[in-house]
Design a protein around this motif. Sequence first.
Motif, PDB file in Angstrom:
ATOM      1  N   PRO A  77      -8.885   6.834 -53.735  1.00 17.82           N
ATOM      2  CA  PRO A  77      -9.989   7.263 -52.862  1.00 17.82           C
ATOM      3  C   PRO A  77     -10.630   8.537 -53.400  1.00 17.82           C
ATOM      4  CG  PRO A  77      -7.865   7.723 -51.849  1.00 17.82           C
ATOM      5  CD  PRO A  77      -7.582   6.886 -53.056  1.00 17.82           C
ATOM      6  N   LYS A  78     -11.862   8.793 -52.995  1.00 17.07           N
ATOM      7  CA  LYS A  78     -12.628   9.921 -53.541  1.00 17.07           C
ATOM      8  C   LYS A  78     -11.938  11.266 -53.308  1.00 17.07           C
ATOM      9  CE  LYS A  78     -17.198   7.788 -53.468  1.00 17.07           C
ATOM     10  NZ  LYS A  78     -17.262   7.748 -54.947  1.00 17.07           N
ATOM     11  N   SER A  79     -11.243  11.415 -52.191  1.00 17.38           N
ATOM     12  CA  SER A  79     -10.583  12.692 -51.912  1.00 17.38           C
ATOM     13  C   SER A  79      -9.510  12.995 -52.952  1.00 17.38           C
ATOM     14  CB  SER A  79      -9.965  12.671 -50.514  1.00 17.38           C
ATOM     15  OG  SER A  79      -9.025  11.611 -50.397  1.00 17.38           O
ATOM     16  N   LEU A  80      -8.759  11.979 -53.365  1.00 15.24           N
ATOM     17  CA  LEU A  80      -7.732  12.178 -54.385  1.00 15.24           C
ATOM     18  C   LEU A  80      -8.345  12.321 -55.774  1.00 15.24           C
ATOM     19  CD1 LEU A  80      -4.849   9.800 -53.244  1.00 15.24           C
ATOM     20  CD2 LEU A  80      -5.030  12.276 -52.989  1.00 15.24           C
ATOM     21  N   GLN A  81      -9.460  11.639 -56.016  1.00 13.97           N
ATOM     22  CA  GLN A  81     -10.159  11.817 -57.286  1.00 13.97           C
ATOM     23  C   GLN A  81     -10.589  13.274 -57.457  1.00 13.97           C
ATOM     24  OE1 GLN A  81     -13.292   8.938 -58.114  1.00 13.97           O
ATOM     25  NE2 GLN A  81     -12.319   7.456 -56.769  1.00 13.97           N
ATOM     26  N   LYS A  82     -11.110  13.857 -56.384  1.00 12.08           N
ATOM     27  CA  LYS A  82     -11.550  15.257 -56.428  1.00 12.08           C
ATOM     28  C   LYS A  82     -10.374  16.189 -56.674  1.00 12.08           C
ATOM     29  CE  LYS A  82     -14.080  18.723 -53.752  1.00 12.08           C
ATOM     30  NZ  LYS A  82     -14.792  19.004 -52.476  1.00 12.08           N
ATOM     31  N   LEU A  83      -9.238  15.905 -56.032  1.00 13.38           N
ATOM     32  CA  LEU A  83      -8.044  16.718 -56.223  1.00 13.38           C
ATOM     33  C   LEU A  83      -7.576  16.677 -57.674  1.00 13.38           C
ATOM     34  CD1 LEU A  83      -5.661  18.395 -55.165  1.00 13.38           C
ATOM     35  CD2 LEU A  83      -4.521  16.233 -54.580  1.00 13.38           C
TER      36      LEU A  83
END
Length: 202
Positions: A77-83
Amino acid sequence: MNTMAPILTVKEQIAQQLRNDIISGALTPLSKLNEQALAERFGVSRGPIREVLVQLAKEGLLISKNNKGVSVAEILPKSLQKLLLEMRKKIEIYALSLIKDEITAEQINRLDFILAELQQAFIDNDYAKATLKDVEFHQYLVEEAGGEQLLNIWMPIVMRMRLNFQPGKHEASIVNEHSAIVDSLKQGEVSTAIKLMRATQY
């Protein structure tokens, strides 16, 4: 900074080829891997293949489930990609901070060569190769500056990131970001290179 390239064992070569297949998209998310087929492909027994699959699962590239075999990991998901992006940048900024005035003409030439190959891959619309060259660029910086220990921390983060990466959508930004970092290093402006790395988006 170390300029010696490590000699890879057969098992390491197989692992690297499978990493390349995954991050280039040759092996797509959720596709299944067969030990026997891989053993035949690489001309080895199933033992080394099994060890490589376990290693790549630890890196987050593969998923192994009882009675379901091994498959390529799914997109995050995008949130983990950003992390992961922030984690990757912190490691690369740390690597750049170790360079100081020690970067050599040979290392600059190597970065220029990788950058030229990256640009050519985009010109050829070879986005699989572009992805690999993007990883190679950052890997070279991390390994040359920080050595094997730092590379071992960095590698699984980047491998997992690249499952989600679509370089064709960010072609101009990627080339410009890489070129600016290399130009700063050529001028001996490591602090500028660090600022540029901190601002990278991909």
